[in-house]
Design an enzyme around this catalytic site. Structure first.
Site, PDB file in Angstrom:
ATOM      1  N   GLY A 175      39.420  12.379 -61.670  1.00  0.00           N
ATOM      2  CA  GLY A 175      39.577  10.968 -61.324  1.00  0.00           C
ATOM      3  C   GLY A 175      38.690  10.559 -60.174  1.00  0.00           C
ATOM      4  CG  ASP A 176      39.165  12.010 -56.089  1.00  0.00           C
ATOM      5  OD1 ASP A 176      39.640  10.864 -55.998  1.00  0.00           O
ATOM      6  OD2 ASP A 176      39.655  12.995 -55.528  1.00  0.00           O
ATOM      7  CB  ILE A 177      34.106  13.385 -60.329  1.00  0.00           C
ATOM      8  CG1 ILE A 177      34.321  14.573 -59.399  1.00  0.00           C
ATOM      9  CG2 ILE A 177      32.680  13.365 -60.867  1.00  0.00           C
ATOM     10  CD1 ILE A 177      33.552  14.516 -58.085  1.00  0.00           C
ATOM     11  N   GLY A 180      33.926   7.840 -58.199  1.00  0.00           N
ATOM     12  CA  GLY A 180      32.700   7.832 -57.405  1.00  0.00           C
ATOM     13  C   GLY A 180      31.495   7.421 -58.221  1.00  0.00           C
TER      14      GLY A 180
END
Length: 405
Positions: A175-177, A180
């Site tokens: 989710g973070d990647i 980003g």
């Protein structure tokens, strides 16, 4: 100097200045992508502890390698935005910036007195990229969000895991990647839009939205059938054979993405031509429905050979196949690690020699570069304040003494 030499001396984003107020993973990852292509990225952290990720291991010589990986190609300053002088310095930097990135909970920057409306007044051309768990509007906007929340509420965990098993988090911060990457896409869209309108704008990216979008055909299948997608191990809900298969010494992936590949696989690789006309396997939907039955037949063949032998025989006939690499194998692979430069050695002032992740985006005339390692906390206070904003060395010392930086 010929044209090729001129291009080699240019980086795609070298004309952009980025203020990076982000922490942990998603935002810093976005900032590092911009920095890899030459943007002048200034990482802004709170004095004292800085980015939360500075406290995440592994460590070398007391410095976080986790942080160092996500914050290369950035200058680093400290700035206490709870002080009036700190806010004033940020506004001075905003006047000289093209992009500002932040991943506070929506409303925090406004409470600090440096929200989008204020910054837009100071610099109408500023592109303001905001990343949060649920976005800046909607019923859940004020909920805190981390990667695991995005994987849970974005649906990824519901379709990940063994058949009949529990919902499973992906083994990385997916989710973070994704968040980003979407932030980078958004700010670069806004850079282009600025050429049209002459003004910047605010970009609003949500981790949950990013995960929802990544599930692509899961929703289409649901809208069509009203049936919930189920966890199905490594099998694919839309194509078969497209799965993991046991070999003598491990597991291998084989992907027959269309009928031609499937027939060639049956005829020329596993030598089971009868599977082409078997009523259970005649069409893609039937093969998906009967995947477990067909998988047994395929594994009768694959388990006679090693992983390398299965991959070699399958690829030789033009059928997509590959081993399931572990991290060690990836770091030693001549294509991924060497030719594609997915691991780059850098010299960090505290850590020493270390490897960081390479950039997956390759502009063939302007390749990504790692020009400098991640900064130590407040490393570039003097340079940024003196060279960019014209502070004297005495004024910088006063700011330190007053805990503004």
């Amino acid at each position: 100097m010929d044209m090729k030499e001129k291009v080699e001396n240019v980086q795609a984003l070298q004309n952009l200045t980025v203020l990076d107020l982000t922490r942990v993973v998603a935002g810093p990852y976005a900032g590092s992508i911009l920095g890899d292509f030459g943007a002048h990225v200034i990482k802004i952290e709170m004095p004292g502890n800085g980015d939360d990720a500075r406290g995440y291991g592994p460590y070398e010589n007391g410095e976080s390698m986790y942080y160092a990986n996500l914050n290369r190609n950035k200058k680093g300053i400290t700035l206490n935005l709870k002080t009036e002088e700190g806010k004033r310095i940020l506004l001075e930097l905003v006047k000289k910036a093209d992009i500002l990135l932040e991943n506070y909970r929506p409303g925090v920057m406004d409470k600090l007195g440096v929200g989008y409306e204020v910054l837009h007044e100071v610099n109408p051309r500023l592109i303001y990229g905001a990343l949060s768990g649920f976005g800046s509007y909607g019923p859940y906007a004020q909920r805190p969000g981390y990667d695991i929340i995005s994987q849970a509420m974005g649906g990824l965990m519901s379709v990940t895991g063994e058949k009949g098993g529990q919902p499973t988090r992906c083994g990385n911060a997916m989710g973070d990647i994704l968040g980003g990457m979407n932030l980078v896409i958004g700010v670069l869209m806004a850079v282009n839009a600025r050429y049209i309108t002459g003004e910047g704008q605010r970009i609003d990216v949500s981790l949950v939205d990013s995960v929802v979008a990544s599930l692509e055909n899961a929703y289409i299948r649901y809208f069509k059938s009203q049936e919930l997608p189920v966890r199905n191990g490594n099998a694919y809900a839309s194509i078969a054979p497209y799965d993991t298969y046991h070999a003598k010494d491990g597991m291998v992936v084989i992907a027959c993405g269309n009928q031609k590949l499937y027939e060639k696989f049956c005829n020329e690789v596993i030598h089971m031509p009868w599977m082409i006309t078997d009523e259970r396997f005649l069409t893609v939907p039937l093969r998906v429905q009967n995947n477990e039955i067909q998988k047994q037949y395929i594994e009768e063949w694959s388990m006679q050979y090693t992983v390398d032998e299965v991959v070699e025989m399958t690829l030789f006939k033009g059928i997509p196949a590959g081993p399931i690499y572990n991290v060690k194998q990836i770091t030693e692979d001549p294509h991924i690690a060497e030719a594609r430069e997915m691991f780059i050695e850098v010299e960090h002032p505290v850590i020493g020699t270390m490897k960081v992740n390479g950039n997956p985006i390759k502009l063939m005339d302007m390749m990504p570069r790692i020009n400098c390692p991640a900064p130590t906390l407040g490393q570039d206070n003097e340079e940024i304040l003196e060279d960019m904003l014209g502070y004297s060395s005495q004024e910088v010392e006063t700011l330190k003494a007053n805990k503004v930086i």
